[in-house]
Design an enzyme around this catalytic site. Structure first.
Site, PDB file in Angstrom:
ATOM      1  CG  ASN A  75      59.298  39.997  44.515  1.00  0.00           C
ATOM      2  OD1 ASN A  75      60.217  40.793  44.410  1.00  0.00           O
ATOM      3  ND2 ASN A  75      58.070  40.257  44.066  1.00  0.00           N
ATOM      4  CG  PHE A 135      54.199  54.696  37.903  1.00  0.00           C
ATOM      5  CD1 PHE A 135      55.544  55.050  37.856  1.00  0.00           C
ATOM      6  CD2 PHE A 135      53.306  55.380  37.075  1.00  0.00           C
ATOM      7  CE1 PHE A 135      55.987  56.066  37.012  1.00  0.00           C
ATOM      8  CE2 PHE A 135      53.745  56.393  36.245  1.00  0.00           C
ATOM      9  CZ  PHE A 135      55.085  56.739  36.200  1.00  0.00           C
ATOM     10  CB  CYS A 137      58.415  48.115  42.636  1.00  0.00           C
ATOM     11  SG  CYS A 137      59.466  47.132  43.701  1.00  0.00           S
ATOM     12  CG  ASN A 202      53.875  46.092  40.434  1.00  0.00           C
ATOM     13  OD1 ASN A 202      54.363  45.172  41.094  1.00  0.00           O
ATOM     14  ND2 ASN A 202      54.603  46.893  39.680  1.00  0.00           N
ATOM     15  CB  CYS A 345      26.093  12.104  47.204  1.00  0.00           C
ATOM     16  SG  CYS A 345      26.381  12.408  48.966  1.00  0.00           S
ATOM     17  CB  CYS A 351      26.969  19.775  51.382  1.00  0.00           C
ATOM     18  SG  CYS A 351      26.141  18.179  51.578  1.00  0.00           S
ATOM     19  CB  CYS A 355      24.248  24.008  55.017  1.00  0.00           C
ATOM     20  SG  CYS A 355      22.770  24.996  54.698  1.00  0.00           S
ATOM     21  CB  CYS A 381      18.082  26.219  49.714  1.00  0.00           C
ATOM     22  SG  CYS A 381      19.469  26.540  48.608  1.00  0.00           S
ATOM     23  CB  CYS A 391      30.377  19.388  46.968  1.00  0.00           C
ATOM     24  SG  CYS A 391      30.178  17.722  46.300  1.00  0.00           S
TER      25      CYS A 391
END
Lengths: 426, 447
Positions: A75, A135, A137, A202, A345, A351, A355, A381, A391
């Site tokens: 804004n 304090f 904006c 803010n 699945c 996935c 990977c 992994c 996923c």
């Protein structure tokens, strides 16, 4: 049934849900509707000195993401553009009719002692429960040496806070800007100045998008745009970090915190509370759906607290703070592995490709009885969670923590040239 | 068709006919398309692509719709399938792309791929231009026989590759089954002709109508005059029922009924019975039955030999017929048709059931009164036009290899006259692939 009432730096509220200082709290009409809808309080949109500011037409820009409207909102509206006397009279009338609600007034006047000295008694005379110093904006007002221009200089934060404590008996909440490098500096300045509490964050300085026909930043005002303040769900992660930083740092941890930044539902609320907040301020979600969203916040939070056995907000506040640590305190021996629920699945392959292309080649793609089949290769992994995030099926990929033997953080790790070598026994 | 008191045109007022034969499934609005495209997961190595005979990059074109890149989306579709517009309307997506959508597993509601494909291709057609242009001219000339989806897809790809193409077709208008063989409400508003014009707009393609293979030219002569020949001659024959009474007045082939509808702008001159019996189980049977009902027939009964799951018309098609007030009777084999020289009166069926995996019709007979009978028990490839030529026919169709080569050098074939699914989209694939093979062969020859 959990007790949602709070006492925030001496300000009492039947629930911790306040509307933030923003367009929804600019007028008596809106505020009454909010209080009727069940909000515990409001922070009245920032008052300034007369003559009032002038606002532009075309004020909001928004981020859409995959069909989601207002994932982020920007804004360029300034503080209230109505005469001070009108606002003061309305605040007084509202407070009189809703004595049990928290009516807090946001203020922004020039960094001159006389200005603050002049406005504070006028606000106090309305019967308001407290003040919030704007304090934060980051647009328009900062060009006039107010708002974030003050919030970015700790000395000014401290000075103005001190004036306020000097000239009013009302609790003083200092609203912090995120447009700084270290949130602790202005928080400490507020503390030194005698602040009763802080509120954050803010809005964040932003250009929300560019109109490719007008060749101007959005929102476009007669062919031109300016930077604005960004808020809404997109900023929640930034807010949580800054909040937690203040809550976990010993000297600033004494400050009650009013959490702000993309809070849209009870789950967000719970997260802000456990990261150190006592009250919550909401704006974008209300601007998106109306004031009725507070109903789900109230009973969603209450149900969750009942389920967890928390009786009061004080039981919840700061619960996660001890576990919010620096990276060097994480256990490097911990290991988690992805596991795919083959029944759940749907064979989208996301996935695998995530990977394969961008991580560790730890999900194989094969054909099993003529059907696509994806399998985690445990040895490859690293437990990064990426597959579980991409996923599209809930709970299809879960991360399974492995048994841990002991703790070794970076501080003790042999690869760390700066490691602390334990003193030899005896 | 001959009119009798029970077989008449103009059963419904013109405005109702217009409504009944307008677009059965109107296009998505831009808003609907955006919402639907956002539902696509952009699967990797997506099952929908594999399920499309033309292998359109479906997640790719849907992603482009979601980002507002409609020209890119249309191009992605059309470079795999130049008849993407017709296929978006007539493909049985429930057994192709949409049937394989991963969202079926998750929530039983696939992405509306066909509707999204229409959204993008409609945009392209509204521009009046096609996104492709011709490669430098090669000087090669290729003859295509049959201006249906297979022939025109082949011609388009060949033209793109710089060859000049002459397309011969026996009928008055190009388009093949898209023009003559599909229910009017599936390709409303002269869509088939607009699409033919769109395909031809690439240039380099000449259409010769009224040219019948075997009558006006032979394969041998074409082979001599052109660098290569593609045969996309489809099915010229229809199967007979092989029962008594098949030739009473009022008994017609469903394909002829459908063709009559497609060639009538207003449908007000197409005669239909009061009580219509359609015999068959494919899309032709469904299209005939539903259109008979929409023309104003009082009762339409579609009768099929076996169970719902054995029909080649999909469940979606069967339900479409049922919601159009067509009664479907399963497990009934036609026994005889009764009538007089003035017209058909009834059809008698034998009830059957499955015994040891075989259909046995020993459960007694029943008779349906009818003043019109539409036969839709299958279409046939007729090899007669090729009788003089040395080309191998196998199991009733022209034998081709994976690239569409027939047994005759330089002659390729595809679509319904070759083995495989009788689908528009499969015909397009065949034509396109044969064009690639023709170009590879001509260019390899190095001349």
């Amino acid at each position: 049934m959990a007790d949602l009432s709070i006492n925030f730096a001496g300000i009492r509220s039947p629930n911790p849900f306040w509307l933030a200082s923003a367009p929804p709290t600019d007028k008596e009409y809106n505020v009454r509707r909010a209080l009727e809808a069940g909000w515990g309080g409001v922070v009245w949109k920032t008052l300034g000195e007369d003559p009032p500011v002038v606002n532009v037409s075309s004020r909001y820009g928004a981020t859409r993401y995959n069909g989601q409207r207002m994932a982020g909102l920007n804004n360029i509206e300034l503080i209230t553009d109505r005469p001070l006397a009108v606002n003061l009279a309305e605040i007084k009338a509202v407070k009189k009719d809703y004595p049990d609600r928290a009516i807090i007034v946001s203020i922004m006047v020039p960094c001159v002692e006389e200005s603050w000295k002049r406005i504070l008694p006028l606000v106090e005379a309305t019967g308001a429960d407290g003040i919030e110093l704007n304090f934060g904006c980051p647009h328009g007002m900062s060009e006039r040496n107010m708002g974030s221009a003050v919030g970015q200089v700790p000395e000014y934060v401290e000075m103005v806070t001190r004036w306020c404590k000097q000239y009013t008996r009302m609790p003083v909440i200092v609203k912090l800007t995120p447009n700084i490098t270290n949130i602790l500096n202005p928080a400490r300045a507020a503390l030194r100045g005698g602040a009763d509490a802080v509120s954050l964050i803010n809005t964040i300085q932003s250009v929300v998008g560019v109109d490719l026909d007008a060749m101007a930043p959005m929102p476009v005002v007669d062919g031109r745009g300016t930077h604005g303040g960004y808020c809404g769900p997109a900023v929640k992660p930034i807010a949580l970090r800054m909040l937690g930083e203040i809550a976990r740092t010993p000297d600033t941890s004494v400050l009650p915190i009013s959490g702000i930044g993309g809070i849209s539902n009870w789950r967000d609320v719970a997260e802000f509370l456990v990261m150190g907040a006592t009250s919550l301020q909401v704006c974008t979600a209300a601007m998106h759906y109306g004031f009725r969203i507070v109903e789900d916040m109230i009973d969603g939070l209450s149900n969750w607290m009942d389920e967890k056995g928390f009786e009061t907000i004080a039981d919840v506040t700061g619960r996660a703070v001890p576990n919010f640590v620096n990276w060097n305190q994480l256990n490097l021996k911990f290991r988690t592995l992805a596991a795919i629920d083959q029944e759940a699945c749907i064979k989208c392959g996301l996935c695998h490709i995530a990977c394969e292309d961008t991580s560790h080649q730890a999900i194989s793609k094969t054909l099993l009885n003529g059907e696509r089949h994806y399998e985690v290769i445990d040895e490859e992994c690293v437990g990064c969670n990426l597959c579980a995030h991409v996923c599209p099926v809930d709970d299809c990929i879960t991360m399974v923590p492995q048994p841990v033997e002991g703790v070794q953080t970076w501080n003790e790790h042999p690869n760390n040239p700066m490691r602390k070598i334990p003193a030899k026994a005896g | 068709m001959d009119q009798t008191p029970n077989i008449a045109a103009n059963r419904l007022p013109p405005d109702m006919l217009a409504r009944n034969f307008s677009d059965a499934h109107p296009p998505l609005t831009a808003g609907q398309a955006t919402i639907e495209s956002d539902r696509c997961y952009f699967c990797y190595d997506a099952p929908c692509i594999e399920a499309c005979p033309t292998g359109i990059d479906i997640p790719g074109f849907i992603k482009k719709i979601s980002t507002g890149n409609i020209p890119g989306s249309a191009r992605t579709i059309l470079e795999s399938n130049i008849f993407g517009g017709a296929c978006a309307r007539v493909c049985p997506t429930e057994i192709l792309c949409e049937g394989k959508c991963v969202r079926n597993t998750q929530e039983d509601r696939p992405i509306q791929i066909g509707a999204l494909q229409r959204h993008a291709t409609d945009w392209q057609m509204r521009t009046g231009k096609q996104p492709f242009s011709r490669a430098p001219l090669t000087g090669k000339r290729i003859a295509v026989v049959g201006a249906g989806p297979a022939g025109l897809a082949c011609a388009h790809r060949l033209a793109m590759q710089g060859h000049d193409v002459v397309v011969f077709d026996a009928r008055a208008r190009a388009g093949g089954l898209n023009e003559y063989g599909i229910a009017a409400y599936k390709l409303a508003d002269e869509f088939a002709q607009k699409e033919v014009a769109f395909v031809l707009s690439i240039g380099g393609i000449t259409i010769e109508t009224g040219m019948l293979l075997g009558r006006d030219m032979t394969l041998t002569s074409l082979r001599a005059d052109y660098d290569a020949v593609f045969l996309g001659i489809g099915h010229a024959g229809v199967r007979a029922l092989g029962i008594a009474g098949e030739y009473f007045p009022g008994v017609h082939n469903a394909v002829e009924f459908i063709e009559e509808l497609r060639t009538s702008p207003t449908k007000s001159d197409v005669a239909v019975g009061r009580r219509v019996v359609v015999i068959g189980g494919g899309n032709t049977a469904i299209d005939a039955a539903v259109q008979a009902k929409r023309l104003g027939a009082e009762e339409v009964t579609l009768v099929y030999r076996r169970a719902a799951e054995n029909m080649s018309a999909t469940t979606v098609e069967q339900e479409w017929a049922q919601t159009n007030d067509v009664t479907i009777r399963y497990w009934s084999a036609p026994v005889r048709i009764d009538g007089t020289e003035h017209g058909v009166a009834s059809v008698t069926f034998a009830r059957g059931l499955a015994k040891d995996g075989r259909a046995v019709y020993d459960q007694g007979n029943y008779t349906l009164e009818a003043d019109m009978v539409l036969k839709a028990v299958g279409q046939l490839f007729l090899p007669d036009p090729l009788a003089e030529d040395d080309i191998v026919i196998e199991a009733g169709r022209i034998r081709v290899d994976a690239e569409g080569r027939t047994s005759m050098k330089g002659v390729y074939a595809g679509g319904d006259c070759t083995a495989g699914e009788d689908l528009t989209v499969a015909a397009v694939r065949d034509g396109r692939n044969a064009a690639e093979a023709i170009t590879a062969a001509l260019m390899k020859a190095g001349n």
